[in-house]
Design a protein around this motif. Structure first.
Motif, PDB file in Angstrom:
ATOM      1  N   ASP A 409       0.929  -1.426   0.090  1.00 45.52           N
ATOM      2  CA  ASP A 409       0.032   0.232  -0.170  1.00 45.52           C
ATOM      3  C   ASP A 409       0.747   1.218   0.114  1.00 45.52           C
ATOM      4  O   ASP A 409       0.574   2.257  -0.772  1.00 45.52           O
ATOM      5  CB  ASP A 409      -0.804   0.052   1.244  1.00 45.52           C
ATOM      6  CG  ASP A 409      -1.950  -0.845   1.042  1.00 45.52           C
ATOM      7  OD1 ASP A 409      -2.384  -1.635  -0.037  1.00 45.52           O
ATOM      8  OD2 ASP A 409      -2.495  -1.240   2.027  1.00 45.52           O
ATOM      9  N   ASP A 413       1.026   4.248  -2.867  1.00 47.00           N
ATOM     10  CA  ASP A 413       0.852   5.576  -2.716  1.00 47.00           C
ATOM     11  C   ASP A 413       1.949   6.416  -3.070  1.00 47.00           C
ATOM     12  O   ASP A 413       1.641   7.287  -3.805  1.00 47.00           O
ATOM     13  CB  ASP A 413       0.656   5.767  -0.882  1.00 47.00           C
ATOM     14  CG  ASP A 413      -0.762   5.235  -0.537  1.00 47.00           C
ATOM     15  OD1 ASP A 413      -1.696   5.151  -1.531  1.00 47.00           O
ATOM     16  OD2 ASP A 413      -1.123   5.088   0.408  1.00 47.00           O
ATOM     17  N   LYS A 414       3.142   5.966  -2.797  1.00 49.32           N
ATOM     18  CA  LYS A 414       4.469   6.739  -3.006  1.00 49.32           C
ATOM     19  C   LYS A 414       4.315   6.867  -4.672  1.00 49.32           C
ATOM     20  O   LYS A 414       5.047   7.721  -5.032  1.00 49.32           O
ATOM     21  CB  LYS A 414       5.718   6.293  -2.258  1.00 49.32           C
ATOM     22  CG  LYS A 414       5.660   6.630  -0.812  1.00 49.32           C
ATOM     23  CD  LYS A 414       6.823   6.070  -0.146  1.00 49.32           C
ATOM     24  CE  LYS A 414       7.108   6.553   1.171  1.00 49.32           C
ATOM     25  NZ  LYS A 414       8.368   5.998   1.798  1.00 49.32           N
ATOM     26  N   GLY A 418      -2.007   4.710  -5.716  1.00 47.64           N
ATOM     27  CA  GLY A 418      -2.870   4.618  -4.754  1.00 47.64           C
ATOM     28  C   GLY A 418      -4.269   5.097  -4.632  1.00 47.64           C
ATOM     29  O   GLY A 418      -4.225   6.442  -4.897  1.00 47.64           O
ATOM     30  N   GLU A 419      -5.217   4.668  -3.938  1.00 44.05           N
ATOM     31  CA  GLU A 419      -6.257   5.310  -3.895  1.00 44.05           C
ATOM     32  C   GLU A 419      -6.331   6.573  -2.895  1.00 44.05           C
ATOM     33  O   GLU A 419      -7.319   7.383  -2.888  1.00 44.05           O
ATOM     34  CB  GLU A 419      -7.428   4.470  -3.117  1.00 44.05           C
ATOM     35  CG  GLU A 419      -7.961   3.457  -4.203  1.00 44.05           C
ATOM     36  CD  GLU A 419      -8.332   3.973  -5.344  1.00 44.05           C
ATOM     37  OE1 GLU A 419      -9.096   4.699  -5.765  1.00 44.05           O
ATOM     38  OE2 GLU A 419      -8.102   3.324  -6.557  1.00 44.05           O
ATOM     39  N   ALA A 420      -5.302   6.605  -2.163  1.00 45.63           N
ATOM     40  CA  ALA A 420      -5.173   7.729  -1.182  1.00 45.63           C
ATOM     41  C   ALA A 420      -4.846   8.999  -1.995  1.00 45.63           C
ATOM     42  O   ALA A 420      -5.233  10.000  -1.443  1.00 45.63           O
ATOM     43  CB  ALA A 420      -4.143   7.658  -0.299  1.00 45.63           C
ATOM     44  N   PHE A 421      -4.503   8.659  -3.270  1.00 45.35           N
ATOM     45  CA  PHE A 421      -4.230   9.954  -3.823  1.00 45.35           C
ATOM     46  C   PHE A 421      -5.487  10.557  -4.965  1.00 45.35           C
ATOM     47  O   PHE A 421      -5.259  11.353  -5.721  1.00 45.35           O
ATOM     48  CB  PHE A 421      -3.028   9.946  -4.759  1.00 45.35           C
ATOM     49  CG  PHE A 421      -1.709   9.713  -3.889  1.00 45.35           C
ATOM     50  CD1 PHE A 421      -1.165  10.822  -3.819  1.00 45.35           C
ATOM     51  CD2 PHE A 421      -1.547   8.522  -3.424  1.00 45.35           C
ATOM     52  CE1 PHE A 421      -0.045  10.787  -2.827  1.00 45.35           C
ATOM     53  CE2 PHE A 421      -0.291   8.327  -2.732  1.00 45.35           C
ATOM     54  CZ  PHE A 421       0.455   9.740  -2.293  1.00 45.35           C
ATOM     55  N   LYS A 527      -0.632  18.163  -2.688  1.00 49.36           N
ATOM     56  CA  LYS A 527      -0.724  17.137  -1.946  1.00 49.36           C
ATOM     57  C   LYS A 527       0.047  17.439  -0.701  1.00 49.36           C
ATOM     58  O   LYS A 527      -0.330  16.636   0.202  1.00 49.36           O
ATOM     59  CB  LYS A 527      -0.685  15.996  -2.708  1.00 49.36           C
ATOM     60  CG  LYS A 527      -0.554  14.530  -2.157  1.00 49.36           C
ATOM     61  CD  LYS A 527      -1.732  14.190  -1.498  1.00 49.36           C
ATOM     62  CE  LYS A 527      -2.069  12.755  -0.794  1.00 49.36           C
ATOM     63  NZ  LYS A 527      -3.348  12.730  -0.285  1.00 49.36           N
ATOM     64  N   ASN A 552       5.065   9.596   3.420  1.00 43.55           N
ATOM     65  CA  ASN A 552       4.702   9.810   2.163  1.00 43.55           C
ATOM     66  C   ASN A 552       5.051  11.181   1.349  1.00 43.55           C
ATOM     67  O   ASN A 552       5.576  11.443   0.332  1.00 43.55           O
ATOM     68  CB  ASN A 552       3.328   9.403   1.836  1.00 43.55           C
ATOM     69  CG  ASN A 552       3.063   7.860   2.026  1.00 43.55           C
ATOM     70  OD1 ASN A 552       4.018   7.314   2.119  1.00 43.55           O
ATOM     71  ND2 ASN A 552       1.782   7.363   2.142  1.00 43.55           N
TER      72      ASN A 552
END
Length: 578
Positions: A409, A413-414, A418-421, A527, A552
């Motif tokens: 995960d 993300d990095k 990822g869905e966090a972005f 971000k 991150n």
């Protein structure tokens, strides 16, 4: 039976039993108001621990195929003031060896000591509670059943982890996945790319691409590079996958301006795979493999862009050398046969086109090289280091699975995958992963345009050179070099590079690349500098989330600095620094 508080889903294969074969039915946990701790015969926590023990024993039997292993009940027997643990273990051993002399009282006593004997008058304990040492010197109070389940869980996890790491080489397989699907074995990937180019360069479309030829390329790359020093049980699992043309991964280069019906080539359908079977599927389950494939798709497409940009540099170098050779040997008329105003304008456009190609290529190479360096060192190597440490500290299989999931995960993300972005809806243009893909799509189109234009020019050069050499040979023999005007040797040599439409197309691609990269840098900057959401800041696991987001953001901040270290894009955007 259905009355038991743990249900088994027989549709789940044994290889994936750890994820969903056994489920806790909380509404069926024995519960009698006023009896037992927390108004129930079994607490939910104890029921979950029982689930883990039973699931672990089934995992040992069906996945590890270890039928000889059993729980050591003697470690679970509590010692009291009147009965030492040694004597109880001796009684238990005697009972297990010669159970025929048991009159039932010994069995009941042992069940009571282990907490298996339920007494409604005493609750779930069946006897007094036991104080054991906890972490930090604290004293934890456990019933005999709780202590039995705790010790059983410890034995189960110890055996599972020992088998996974020592007999099934879990860590070496994870390292193999990193070296192959995350392109960590650099010389192997370079050899693979060269071999694929030889195969795909002579093919048009995907009809002439076969699995056996691709496996031959893969085996050659494994045999001729340092990948041959990987363990044999790792290299044997590496294989080629030829994706269907309708697959999502084959549409990587398609966007709103490019039709999905455009002809695919071998690069679009080629992929690497790694065979995973039980018991490794408990850690590298299908969801985890899907994440590995997502990262591989990005890295492989990025590697292809780098290879294509280097190929355009080679084409440009060959063309420039050919131009210089013709000018030095045949004079300026070889490239400027007339001095008319039209020819002067065409010659100027040709020089401007070559200069624009060179500048755009260097800009894209700077982006690709820095992005690759960031992904390989700041993301993958850093993540692997933390994963190895967590694996060494893990005390249970669940901790191993969780550590591996977090590892993937964080990489997603990095890597901006990822869905966090996701900023807004899934189809929003302001999604970082999609914006990164747009930057790579523009780079891909530049390489395709460069290849098409320069291949035409190089073919023209080769044809003119051959005819001049033949003319020289005839002249040396006392014959006419040319019997008539040959357009291939004359004006048409390089003036396909002077078309205004070609220059306009390259300028458009170059401007679009700068615009897409500007937007990507702006989104990265937003971000990195955005504050944490309120729901995250107030969660119970806020400290862990904060550390992950901080890590991150530090990595992304470093990426933005590398991509705009000279502040070129900052000045383009009105002086705003990234």
């Amino acid at each position: 039976g259905k009355e038991f508080f743990i249900t088994e889903d027989f549709t789940v294969e044994d290889a994936f039993m750890w994820q969903g074969r056994f489920v806790l039915s909380e509404h069926q946990i024995p519960h009698i108001t006023g009896i037992g701790s927390c108004d129930g015969i079994l607490t939910h926590a104890l029921a979950r621990d029982i689930l883990i023990v039973g699931k672990g024993i089934n995992f040992i039997r069906r996945c590890l195929h270890d039928t000889s292993w059993n729980l050591d009940l003697r470690d679970m027997m509590p010692a009291t003031a009147t009965t030492t643990k040694t004597s109880i273990q001796h009684d238990l051993s005697h009972l297990m060896i010669d159970g025929g002399h048991d009159d039932g009282r010994d069995r009941r006593r042992i069940k009571e000591k282990l907490g298996f004997q339920y007494d409604a008058r005493k609750g779930t304990n069946g006897s007094s509670t036991i104080d054991i040492a906890g972490t930090g010197g604290t004293i934890l109070t456990q019933t005999p059943l709780e202590q039995t389940v705790t010790i059983a869980a410890r034995q189960v996890h110890k055996h599972i982890l020992s088998s996974l790491f020592e007999q099934h080489h879990l860590l070496l397989h994870l390292h193999g996945l990193k070296e192959v699907l995350f392109l960590g074995q650099g010389d192997f990937i370079c050899a693979l790319m060269d071999g694929l180019h030889v195969e795909f360069d002579s093919q048009r479309g995907t009809d002439g691409i076969y699995m056996h030829s691709m496996m031959g390329v893969l085996h050659d790359a494994l045999r001729t590079t340092n990948a041959k020093f990987l363990p044999k049980f790792v290299t044997e699992r590496i294989h080629v996958k030829l994706l269907p043309t309708s697959s999502v991964n084959t549409q990587f280069w398609c966007d709103d301006e490019q039709s999905e019906e455009e002809e695919k080539d071998g690069w679009d359908i080629f992929s690497l795979g790694y065979e995973i079977d039980a018991p490794l599927t408990a850690v590298v389950h299908p969801d985890a493999m899907e994440k590995y494939n997502r990262v591989f798709t990005l890295l492989f497409r990025l590697k292809r862009i780098e290879w294509m940009l280097n190929s355009t540099w080679r084409q440009s170098t060959v063309l420039n050398h050919a131009l210089q050779l013709l000018v030095s040997k045949y004079g300026d008329s070889a490239v400027r046969p007339h001095s008319s105003m039209n020819r002067e304008a065409e010659f100027s456009r040709m020089k401007l086109l070559l200069r624009k190609f060179s500048m755009t290529r260097q800009t894209m190479l700077h982006f690709v090289n820095n992005l690759q360096s960031y992904l390989m060192f700041e993301v993958l190597e850093s993540g692997w280091k933390h994963l190895v440490q967590k694996m060494k500290d893990a005390k249970s299989l669940d901790e191993v699975v969780c550590s591996h999931t977090d590892y993937l995960d964080i990489i997603l993300d990095k890597s901006l995958l990822g869905e966090a972005f996701a900023q807004g809806d899934e189809d929003d243009i302001h999604k970082l992963g999609k914006q990164l893909r747009l930057v790579l799509i523009v780079s891909y189109r530049f390489c395709k345009a460069h290849e098409k234009i320069f291949s035409e020019a190089l073919q023209s050069i080769d044809k003119a050179t051959k005819k001049r050499r033949n003319a020289e040979a005839r002249s040396n023999a006392g014959k006419w070099g040319f019997d008539d005007i040959d357009e291939d040797v004359g004006e048409a040599n390089f003036y396909n590079l002077s078309g205004a439409d070609k220059l306009e197309d390259i300028v458009t691609i170059s401007d679009k690349f700068d615009d897409c990269l500007d937007k990507l840098l702006k989104m990265l900057n937003d971000k990195v500098n955005n504050e944490l959401p309120i729901d995250i800041a107030g969660s119970s696991s806020s400290s862990r989330v904060d550390r992950t987001l901080a890590s991150n953001n530090d990595a992304l901040r470093f990426l933005t600095f590398r991509l705009d270290f000279s502040e070129y894009y900052s000045r383009r955007m009105g002086g705003k620094q990234y």
